[in-house]
Structure formats: C-alpha cells, structure tokens
Design an enzyme around this catalytic site. Sequence first.
Site, PDB file in Angstrom:
ATOM      1  N   GLY A  46      37.855  37.859  42.722  1.00 27.77           N
ATOM      2  CA  GLY A  46      38.278  39.145  43.262  1.00 27.77           C
ATOM      3  C   GLY A  46      37.083  40.074  43.384  1.00 27.77           C
ATOM      4  O   GLY A  46      36.070  39.889  42.703  1.00 27.77           O
ATOM      5  N   GLN A  51      32.605  47.802  44.163  1.00 27.54           N
ATOM      6  CA  GLN A  51      31.596  46.892  43.609  1.00 27.54           C
ATOM      7  C   GLN A  51      30.457  46.613  44.590  1.00 27.54           C
ATOM      8  O   GLN A  51      29.418  46.098  44.183  1.00 27.54           O
ATOM      9  CB  GLN A  51      32.239  45.567  43.173  1.00 27.54           C
ATOM     10  N   CYS A  90      33.724  39.804  34.938  1.00 25.61           N
ATOM     11  CA  CYS A  90      33.622  40.657  36.126  1.00 25.61           C
ATOM     12  C   CYS A  90      32.251  40.469  36.758  1.00 25.61           C
ATOM     13  O   CYS A  90      31.253  40.417  36.054  1.00 25.61           O
ATOM     14  CB  CYS A  90      33.810  42.113  35.706  1.00 25.61           C
ATOM     15  N   LEU A  91      32.220  40.379  38.077  1.00 25.34           N
ATOM     16  CA  LEU A  91      30.945  40.195  38.775  1.00 25.34           C
ATOM     17  C   LEU A  91      29.994  41.371  38.553  1.00 25.34           C
ATOM     18  O   LEU A  91      28.782  41.220  38.684  1.00 25.34           O
ATOM     19  CB  LEU A  91      31.185  40.016  40.280  1.00 25.34           C
ATOM     20  N   HIS A 132      43.021  43.733  37.480  1.00 25.71           N
ATOM     21  CA  HIS A 132      41.579  43.949  37.292  1.00 25.71           C
ATOM     22  C   HIS A 132      40.987  44.710  38.483  1.00 25.71           C
ATOM     23  O   HIS A 132      40.268  45.698  38.307  1.00 25.71           O
ATOM     24  CB  HIS A 132      40.904  42.581  37.123  1.00 25.71           C
ATOM     25  N   GLU A 133      41.323  44.273  39.687  1.00 23.68           N
ATOM     26  CA  GLU A 133      40.725  44.889  40.879  1.00 23.68           C
ATOM     27  C   GLU A 133      41.256  46.300  41.107  1.00 23.68           C
ATOM     28  O   GLU A 133      40.501  47.190  41.499  1.00 23.68           O
ATOM     29  CB  GLU A 133      40.958  44.016  42.116  1.00 23.68           C
ATOM     30  N   HIS A 136      39.445  48.823  39.106  1.00 30.33           N
ATOM     31  CA  HIS A 136      38.135  49.198  39.656  1.00 30.33           C
ATOM     32  C   HIS A 136      38.246  50.442  40.543  1.00 30.33           C
ATOM     33  O   HIS A 136      37.312  51.236  40.625  1.00 30.33           O
ATOM     34  CB  HIS A 136      37.569  48.065  40.524  1.00 30.33           C
TER      35      HIS A 136
END
Length: 152
Positions: A46, A51, A90-91, A132-133, A136
């Site tokens: 995701g 991000q 997480c990226l 999660h997304e 953000h």
Amino acid sequence: MAIRLIRKEPDEVLRKTSREVTAFDDRLAQLLDDMYDTMYDAGGVGLAAVQVGILKRAVVVDTREEGERYELVNPKLVYKKGEREVTEGCLSVPGVSGYVKRPEKVIVRAQDRTGETFEVEATGLLAQAFCHEIEHLDGGLFIDKVTEYIDD
Ligand SMILES: [Zn+2]
C-alpha cells in the site's frame, strides 16, 4: 508513469493532514499511476499520496491476492469490527516492524479516479492495509501504535 521518491521518517510531511481531492482530472490519474509504480518498485502492499510528498487524500493498495487491488480517493472507514494483533511495517519507516492491533473487518467508502463513490468490505491483510493507509492521510504512522517492536 514514473517512480517517485518515497518520503521517510522523520520527514515532517508524513505528519501533515492531507486534503480532500476535488479535481478528478488527469493529474490525479497520473498521481495514482505513479503511486502504483512506486509501490510495486518498493515491494509494498500500500502507498498513500503523502508518502510521495503529495498532500491529497488518495491511496493505492495491492495485497497481491487476486482481485485485491484498490485505489481509494477520499477514503473513510465507515465500519469496523473485531480486533486482531498483526505484524506491520511501512515503506516510510524502513527496517522497522512491530505488532499493532487492527480490526478483523472493515468497510471503507471511497471514490475512484473518476469521482464515482463505492464501498468495499475487507478482512485480513486487506483490512489492515486500508487502515494503515487511511491513517497516513491524517499524519499517522504505524509506529504510533506499535505495542512491541520485532527485532530482525
Ligand atoms: Zn505506511
């Protein structure tokens, strides 16, 4: 289509609140396409627009399960049920993973790139990724809710 730079913690943009998308135009489509490229290149499931430094309420998710590829514009969590403990990363926080609590089931209402509203019900990893997304978009990171870090 292009791979964009993924912002990493402690980049302050990650703590900002993203704005509602009101223009369902070519720029939004380009952003979503680039987000897919960036997510696949980085091996994530995701990615939120913030991000890549764009404060728009847009996310892409692909759990690599059949049919579990979604782009969510202006997503809202409208229902959640249950709780389970999962491992997460997480990226934007490379090399870190930990345990967090996530709902077992969620329903998300969102728009697609043309502005059409839809709802999607999710369980398991897909539900986890949606939560999660969406966090953000309000400046949240999973490390805010980690109960225990996992040593690699
Ligand atoms: Zn993340």
